[in-house]
Every structure is written in structure tokens, then in C-alpha cells.
Design an enzyme around this catalytic site. Structure first.
Site, PDB file in Angstrom:
ATOM      1  CE  LYS A  72      -4.285  -1.733   2.017  1.00  0.00           C
ATOM      2  NZ  LYS A  72      -5.353  -1.489   3.025  1.00  0.00           N
ATOM      3  CG  ASP A 109      -8.547   0.722   2.939  1.00  0.00           C
ATOM      4  OD1 ASP A 109      -9.305  -0.151   2.470  1.00  0.00           O
ATOM      5  OD2 ASP A 109      -7.310   0.579   3.031  1.00  0.00           O
TER       6      ASP A 109
END
Length: 289
Positions: A72, A109
Site C-alpha cells: 500500500k 478504505d
């Protein structure tokens, strides 16, 4: 890293990746909408990431990928542009292909985490507080999202110094607190004041309680009356953390809520249509088989 059939496709990458539920989520939505496209999992090791991005950049059928651990942050310098809120969070979980092979990174997210709290956040509160356990990638998105919604944050981690550094980086405004994880393990006799008109969240943003991991040591005497317990763990879905919360009368939100919410935003990016959310019950049944 072979290619799927000659149709548009997206995928999820990570190391490991076999446990990902994303192909099942996107596959159901594609089928319901009748979209001729594919979504799959692709195992990409850290030393393969740069080659993977270069290969997909040149593929006109590739619509992008979801990014899981451990990529990420390491994927960010390989992209042409970082879009909000990924820049603020400091992590990318969705890469999108663009014209001319340009690649952008975003993060779904935060929006996925907030989705099941939409009704609560639409209300006016005298005070909002979130107790967050965890200092990893998911915690970064959650801290950023809740700070933006006016929450006072208490972040607990094995290393309180890391928790403090995250707060200083992601939520520099406000009176936030970093504490050791052990703080929540033992009972407290703290007398909470009247919580009417307040919004209290208790969030497990760590891997504790996940299958194969030790349980989260959280004593529910630390949660004010009327708190909402939110666990991002998806396997098992009903964690000891959530079971303990229900036993004390708290409302609970499980990890599929965030997973499906963030996938919905990514799906619209990849395939140009919103997913059919009227099938959420069927989707949950599929993911918990």
C-alpha cells in the site's frame, strides 16, 4: 503473472493473496450487472511489484487493481499521480489505469470504513470520541477519516510512540491521545459522564482476533454506554471482540461492512457503474460460506 481472457479486467494484488474475498465480491457484482469483464487475485511479491506495474501499465484491457499488504505504500512512487485521500492517508489501496498508460492511486478504505456509520455521522453531536486499536495501514485510513469527522481520537498500539507519530502526521489538530495497548486490557472503574448526544466508537483496526492471531485484549469497562463496536477483521466474522461488545449491550459492526464498502467505490472506478447494492444480503451469504 499471466493475463486473463481478452476482456477488460481488474484484480487485487498482495503477498499473500489467496485469502482475499475481493474476487468473490466483484465477481458477483459483474454477474448481476451483466458486465463482460473479469476480476481476480494476483500474487505479487515485493520484488515483483515494479515489474507488475510496468506490465499492467502497457495493457489496454487492464482497468486497475486493489492493493493489499504489503504494497500500500511501496506502490506509491511507481504511479504518476496520487489522488485524495491517498495522499493524506499516506497509502494507496486502489490503482487506476488511465489514458496513455498513466496510473493514479487513490484510497477507498476511508470511505468504506465510514459507510456503515453514514446515518450516525449525519446527526449533530456534542462530542465524538473514537478509541482505535492498531497502528497499521488500516488504522492510517481510519484515523484520517475520523479526524476529518470531528472525532477526538485515542489510539492504542503495542508501541505508543508509533501511535503518537501517526496522530501527529495524520491528525495534527485536536487533543488526541496515544496509549499502550495494555491500557485497555485490565478493567477500569472509571465513571463515564452522561453520553446523551455523544457518539462513541471502539474500533479494532488491528489483526488481533483474526484466525491464527491472539485475541484482542479489551475489557469493555473502557467503553462508554451506548458505544458502537467496529471490528475490521473478516475471518472470523464474529470475533470475540464483537461478542464481548454485544454481551455489554453495545451495537456492533463487522469487518465485511468496511470490505464491501471500499470494494463498492473501487468497482465504480474500474467498471464505470455503481455495484448493485440491493444484493448485499446475498453477497454476505456468499462470503461467509
Amino acid at each position: 503473472m499471466t493475463r486473463p481472457a481478452e476482456i477488460p479486467y481488474a484484480e487485487v494484488i498482495g503477498d499473500p493473496i489467496a485469502q482475499s474475498k475481493s474476487p468473490a465480491i466483484h465477481g458477483l457484482w459483474l454477474g448481476k450487472l451483466g458486465i463482460a469483464a473479469d476480476y481476480r487475485a494476483c500474487h505479487v511479491r515485493p520484488d515483483e511489484l515494479a515489474d507488475y506495474i510496468a506490465e499492467r501499465r502497457a495493457d489496454p484491457l487492464w482497468r486497475g487493481c486493489n492493493v493489499t499488504m504489503p504494497h500500500k505504500q511501496s506502490v506509491m512512487p511507481l504511479l504518476d499521480r496520487i489522488d485524495p485521500p491517498a495522499g493524506e492517508i499516506g497509502a494507496v489501496n486502489t490503482v487506476l489505469g488511465g489514458s496513455g498508460g498513466t496510473l493514479s492511486g487513490t484510497n477507498t478504505d476511508a470511505s468504506g470504513f465510514l459507510e456503515p456509520l453514514t446515518t450516525d455521522l449525519a446527526k449533530t453531536h456534542y462530542y465524538r470520541m473514537a478509541r482505535i486499536v492498531g497502528t497499521g495501514g488500516a488504522a492510517r485510513a481510519i484515523i484520517t477519516a475520523l479526524a476529518d469527522k470531528g472525532f477526538t481520537l485515542v489510539v492504542a498500539g503495542r508501541d505508543p510512540g508509533k501511535a503518537r507519530a501517526l496522530l501527529d502526521e495524520l491528525a495534527p489538530k485536536g487533543e488526541h491521545h496515544a496509549i499502550p495497548l495494555s491500557h485497555f486490557a485490565d478493567p477500569t472503574d472509571f465513571a463515564f459522564d452522561d453520553r446523551e448526544g455523544c457518539l462513541d466508537l471502539v474500533i479494532n483496526a488491528s489483526s488481533l482476533g483474526m484466525r491464527g492471531q491472539p485475541p484482542l485484549p479489551f475489557d469493555w469497562s473502557h467503553a462508554p454506554p451506548g458505544s458502537i463496536a467496529y471490528d475490521i477483521v473478516t475471518a472470523p466474522l464474529d470475533t470475540p471482540f464483537l461478542q464481548g461488545a454485544r454481551a455489554k449491550g453495545h451495537r456492533t459492526i463487522d469487518g465485511l461492512s468496511m470490505l464491501i464498502g471500499q470494494a463498492a467505490t473501487a468497482f465504480a472506478h474500474f467498471f464505470g457503474a455503481p455495484p448493485p447494492r440491493d444484493h448485499d444480503a446475498e453477497l454476505r451469504a456468499l462470503l461467509t460460506q
